[in-house]
Design a protein around this motif. Sequence first.
Motif, PDB file in Angstrom:
ATOM      1  N   UNK A 120     -72.605  36.526 -41.595  1.00  0.00           N
ATOM      2  CA  UNK A 120     -72.391  35.372 -40.717  1.00  0.00           C
ATOM      3  C   UNK A 120     -71.475  34.383 -41.420  1.00  0.00           C
ATOM      4  N   UNK A 121     -70.474  33.880 -40.706  1.00  0.00           N
ATOM      5  CA  UNK A 121     -69.560  32.870 -41.214  1.00  0.00           C
ATOM      6  C   UNK A 121     -68.804  33.409 -42.428  1.00  0.00           C
ATOM      7  N   UNK A 122     -68.902  32.787 -43.600  1.00  0.00           N
ATOM      8  CA  UNK A 122     -68.247  33.388 -44.763  1.00  0.00           C
ATOM      9  C   UNK A 122     -68.842  34.747 -45.089  1.00  0.00           C
ATOM     10  N   UNK A 123     -70.093  34.953 -44.725  1.00  0.00           N
ATOM     11  CA  UNK A 123     -70.671  36.285 -44.875  1.00  0.00           C
ATOM     12  C   UNK A 123     -69.968  37.308 -44.010  1.00  0.00           C
ATOM     13  N   UNK A 124     -69.458  36.882 -42.859  1.00  0.00           N
ATOM     14  CA  UNK A 124     -68.688  37.776 -41.999  1.00  0.00           C
ATOM     15  C   UNK A 124     -67.349  38.142 -42.596  1.00  0.00           C
ATOM     16  N   UNK A 125     -66.719  37.191 -43.274  1.00  0.00           N
ATOM     17  CA  UNK A 125     -65.487  37.499 -44.010  1.00  0.00           C
ATOM     18  C   UNK A 125     -65.770  38.524 -45.104  1.00  0.00           C
ATOM     19  N   UNK A 126     -66.838  38.286 -45.863  1.00  0.00           N
ATOM     20  CA  UNK A 126     -67.190  39.184 -46.961  1.00  0.00           C
ATOM     21  C   UNK A 126     -67.563  40.561 -46.435  1.00  0.00           C
ATOM     22  N   UNK A 127     -68.249  40.625 -45.296  1.00  0.00           N
ATOM     23  CA  UNK A 127     -68.598  41.919 -44.698  1.00  0.00           C
ATOM     24  C   UNK A 127     -67.337  42.721 -44.378  1.00  0.00           C
ATOM     25  N   UNK A 128     -66.302  42.055 -43.884  1.00  0.00           N
ATOM     26  CA  UNK A 128     -65.046  42.745 -43.586  1.00  0.00           C
ATOM     27  C   UNK A 128     -64.385  43.256 -44.861  1.00  0.00           C
ATOM     28  N   UNK A 129     -64.425  42.467 -45.918  1.00  0.00           N
ATOM     29  CA  UNK A 129     -63.867  42.916 -47.191  1.00  0.00           C
ATOM     30  C   UNK A 129     -64.598  44.154 -47.700  1.00  0.00           C
ATOM     31  N   UNK A 130     -65.916  44.132 -47.660  1.00  0.00           N
ATOM     32  CA  UNK A 130     -66.700  45.258 -48.170  1.00  0.00           C
ATOM     33  C   UNK A 130     -66.452  46.520 -47.356  1.00  0.00           C
ATOM     34  N   UNK A 131     -66.297  46.369 -46.044  1.00  0.00           N
ATOM     35  CA  UNK A 131     -66.027  47.528 -45.202  1.00  0.00           C
ATOM     36  C   UNK A 131     -64.660  48.120 -45.523  1.00  0.00           C
ATOM     37  N   UNK A 132     -63.655  47.282 -45.644  1.00  0.00           N
ATOM     38  CA  UNK A 132     -62.307  47.764 -45.946  1.00  0.00           C
ATOM     39  C   UNK A 132     -62.230  48.416 -47.310  1.00  0.00           C
TER      40      UNK A 132
END
Length: 265
Positions: free
Chosen positions: A84-96
């Motif tokens: 969620x929020x910055x966690x959503x940014x980090x989730x995208x990084x981890x997926x990529x």
Amino acid sequence: MPAPTPVVFIHGLWIHSDSWNEWSELYRQAGYDPVAPGWPGEYDSVAATRQHAAAVANHGIEDITASYRRVIDGFTVKPVVVGHSFGGLIAQKLLAEQYASAAVAIDPAQIRGVKPVPPAQLRSGWPVLSRPGNRKKAVSLTREQFRYGFGNAVPQAESDELFDRWTIPGPGRPLFEASAANFSRNSPAAVDTRTHDRGPLLIISGGQDHTVPQSVAKAAYKLYAHSAATTDYQSFPDRGHSLVFDHGWHEIADATLAWLKRQGV
């Protein structure tokens, strides 16, 4: 029987990891194995984190992401990541980066390449960005700032209750890094949106969100147009930035579980 798929919940700026407790229980009942680690310097409770605010200061996006990589390194299979929020940014990084089998990014902070900067977003980030010295400090929201940035789509009384229950000091550095992302080729807010071999991604937005307005989430979704991997988008028009821990959290959580089921995860 195979072991349940792990799920890593990643909270955003100013909110304690315990805000995922109800999500964790719901996901556990659905057959997953959830964990919700805090950011670097975060204590086990809201009260303790407030008392030791300096411990969270000066941690940036890369530092926070690295802490979740270390958590994932302890698994034998790739987890689902929900942020969620910055966690959503980090989730995208981890997926990529191939650290996750699938990801859900809810009201995600802007990644590099996202161009819209709505006035509401500027106002929400102003408590930090208005003072350059906040980059290395821990900053707390006031009750009024939380009401504008998080609780604008729920009654005042609920916003105040959520503020008292979940808010903690947050590092200023991630906001400065995200706001300058489009001016830095090596920004920690950069995500490879063109990779084809990642798992599926769902981006969720709240139509009343001030902190990450819907136009910001839509712009992030559009950056994935050149990827052959599954990228989906879902909007909840009447929801604000508190959508994952306010009274309507179950609706959002159910939507993520339904999406994961459709992906075969």
